[in-house]
Scaffold this motif. Sequence first.
Motif, mmCIF file in Angstrom:
data_model
loop_
_atom_site.group_PDB
_atom_site.id
_atom_site.type_symbol
_atom_site.label_atom_id
_atom_site.label_comp_id
_atom_site.label_asym_id
_atom_site.label_seq_id
_atom_site.Cartn_x
_atom_site.Cartn_y
_atom_site.Cartn_z
ATOM 1 N N GLY B 3 6.301 -120.632 15.581
ATOM 2 C CA GLY B 3 6.904 -122.010 16.236
ATOM 3 C C GLY B 3 7.681 -122.612 15.156
ATOM 4 O O GLY B 3 7.874 -121.976 13.882
ATOM 5 N N VAL B 4 8.165 -123.809 15.040
ATOM 6 C CA VAL B 4 8.982 -124.398 14.356
ATOM 7 C C VAL B 4 7.957 -125.154 13.368
ATOM 8 O O VAL B 4 6.979 -125.799 13.735
ATOM 9 N N SER B 5 8.144 -125.017 12.208
ATOM 10 C CA SER B 5 7.301 -125.830 11.051
ATOM 11 C C SER B 5 7.885 -126.719 10.121
ATOM 12 O O SER B 5 9.035 -126.363 9.890
ATOM 13 N N PRO B 25 12.910 -122.888 11.200
ATOM 14 C CA PRO B 25 12.938 -122.671 12.651
ATOM 15 C C PRO B 25 12.068 -121.449 13.167
ATOM 16 O O PRO B 25 11.712 -120.462 12.461
ATOM 17 N N ILE B 26 12.098 -121.259 14.351
ATOM 18 C CA ILE B 26 11.710 -119.932 15.150
ATOM 19 C C ILE B 26 12.644 -118.937 14.591
ATOM 20 O O ILE B 26 13.961 -119.438 14.631
ATOM 21 N N GLU B 68 21.382 -129.253 4.750
ATOM 22 C CA GLU B 68 21.664 -127.913 4.520
ATOM 23 C C GLU B 68 21.007 -127.084 5.421
ATOM 24 O O GLU B 68 19.810 -127.149 5.540
ATOM 25 N N ARG B 69 21.765 -125.760 5.636
ATOM 26 C CA ARG B 69 20.916 -124.720 6.061
ATOM 27 C C ARG B 69 21.673 -123.518 5.299
ATOM 28 O O ARG B 69 22.250 -122.768 5.885
ATOM 29 N N PRO B 70 21.415 -123.259 4.049
ATOM 30 C CA PRO B 70 22.294 -122.409 3.386
ATOM 31 C C PRO B 70 22.327 -120.834 3.687
ATOM 32 O O PRO B 70 23.210 -120.377 3.485
ATOM 33 N N LYS B 71 21.050 -120.239 4.258
ATOM 34 C CA LYS B 71 21.398 -118.895 4.666
ATOM 35 C C LYS B 71 21.200 -118.832 6.216
ATOM 36 O O LYS B 71 20.773 -117.664 6.505
ATOM 37 N N GLY B 72 21.444 -119.857 7.109
ATOM 38 C CA GLY B 72 21.090 -119.655 8.268
ATOM 39 C C GLY B 72 19.546 -119.724 8.980
ATOM 40 O O GLY B 72 19.515 -119.305 9.958
ATOM 41 N N SER B 73 18.712 -119.987 7.889
ATOM 42 C CA SER B 73 17.488 -119.763 8.545
ATOM 43 C C SER B 73 16.630 -121.197 8.335
ATOM 44 O O SER B 73 16.983 -122.100 9.097
ATOM 45 N N PHE B 74 15.781 -121.674 6.928
ATOM 46 C CA PHE B 74 15.415 -122.822 6.878
ATOM 47 C C PHE B 74 16.424 -123.920 6.596
ATOM 48 O O PHE B 74 17.750 -123.443 6.326
ATOM 49 N N SER B 75 15.886 -125.096 6.730
ATOM 50 C CA SER B 75 16.889 -126.220 6.763
ATOM 51 C C SER B 75 16.335 -127.203 5.956
ATOM 52 O O SER B 75 14.986 -127.418 5.957
ATOM 53 N N THR B 76 16.801 -128.075 5.183
ATOM 54 C CA THR B 76 16.542 -129.260 4.401
ATOM 55 C C THR B 76 17.293 -130.539 4.709
ATOM 56 O O THR B 76 18.497 -130.386 4.903
ATOM 57 N N LEU B 107 15.278 -126.793 23.449
ATOM 58 C CA LEU B 107 14.779 -127.100 22.023
ATOM 59 C C LEU B 107 13.226 -127.107 21.885
ATOM 60 O O LEU B 107 12.506 -127.204 22.762
ATOM 61 N N PHE B 108 12.842 -126.261 20.911
ATOM 62 C CA PHE B 108 11.533 -125.978 20.384
ATOM 63 C C PHE B 108 11.428 -127.015 19.129
ATOM 64 O O PHE B 108 11.906 -126.750 17.977
ATOM 65 N N PHE B 109 10.430 -128.020 19.280
ATOM 66 C CA PHE B 109 10.324 -129.177 18.257
ATOM 67 C C PHE B 109 9.102 -128.734 17.196
ATOM 68 O O PHE B 109 8.193 -128.016 17.618
ATOM 69 N N GLY B 110 9.161 -129.108 16.107
ATOM 70 C CA GLY B 110 8.148 -129.031 14.836
ATOM 71 C C GLY B 110 7.342 -130.137 15.210
ATOM 72 O O GLY B 110 7.755 -131.230 15.866
ATOM 73 N N GLU B 111 6.392 -130.333 14.417
ATOM 74 C CA GLU B 111 5.316 -131.340 14.694
ATOM 75 C C GLU B 111 6.002 -132.662 14.004
ATOM 76 O O GLU B 111 5.373 -133.594 14.151
ATOM 77 N N GLY B 112 7.047 -132.621 13.141
ATOM 78 C CA GLY B 112 7.701 -133.689 12.520
ATOM 79 C C GLY B 112 7.147 -134.170 11.162
ATOM 80 O O GLY B 112 5.920 -133.668 10.720
ATOM 81 N N SER B 113 7.883 -134.789 10.429
ATOM 82 C CA SER B 113 7.819 -135.216 9.123
ATOM 83 C C SER B 113 7.886 -136.923 9.259
ATOM 84 O O SER B 113 8.913 -137.298 9.445
ATOM 85 N N ARG B 114 6.418 -137.495 9.038
ATOM 86 C CA ARG B 114 6.541 -138.864 9.156
ATOM 87 C C ARG B 114 6.906 -139.474 7.771
ATOM 88 O O ARG B 114 6.125 -139.257 6.695
#
Lengths: 109, 118
Positions: B3-5, B25-26, B68-76, B107-114
């Motif tokens: 899942g998305v973390s 992401p997945i 950013e998503r520098p390598k097409g995988s994780f994003s910040t 869309l598959f969502f992560g649990e979010g950052s509050r």
Amino acid sequence: GQNIDQPTEMTATEGAIVQINCTYQTSGFNGLFWYQQHAGEAPTFLSYNVLDGLEEKGRFSSFLSRSKGYSYLLLKELQMKDSASYLCVTYTNAGKSTFGDGTTLTVKP
Amino acid sequence: DTGVSQDPRHKITKRGQNVTFRCDPISEHNRLYWYRQTLGQGPEFLTYFQNEAQLEKSRLLSDRFSAERPKGSFSTLEIQRTEQGDSAMYLCASSRAVVAGENTGELFFGEGSRLTVL
């Protein structure tokens, strides 16, 4: 631009049927999603319409009229666990999803 | 499929500080989205990527926000010089590009950052 309208709140009785309407004006419209969001949780996918007509999925159905910029979500045999926010979401040719503010549904016994 | 973390799940910061959120992401999803949500509102679009390319950034976002998503995988997602109005849930979602007859692009969502800005 994107403009999505849906009622803010609705109340219905357990076992009943409820229809949640959504109107939209979306540039590059490709399709429409409905998502469910319980309080404190992330949205989860319910349905997707790209062509005009009705899509049925168990107790939930969704309808789309592209010419009228109109959709509805129909929930049958309501259960208490259906109390949640229902989000109308437009999807564009460019792959962008835009959310409405949601309709908070309260199901009462 | 895990899942998305998203990380961190909660962040409390003082006004003026910088914060960074991460989204994984997945793995087979090439699209990644950032949304912001406040109480009683639907998720508000911030930006999205296809692979490493940022396709659109909301005009409502100030220059204090960057993703950013520098390598097409994780994003910040970074917020500089935070303000109290930045307090919200930041949601990340991923999807496959729509292929007619194969998938819907849901869309598959992560649990979010509050984020809470004091």
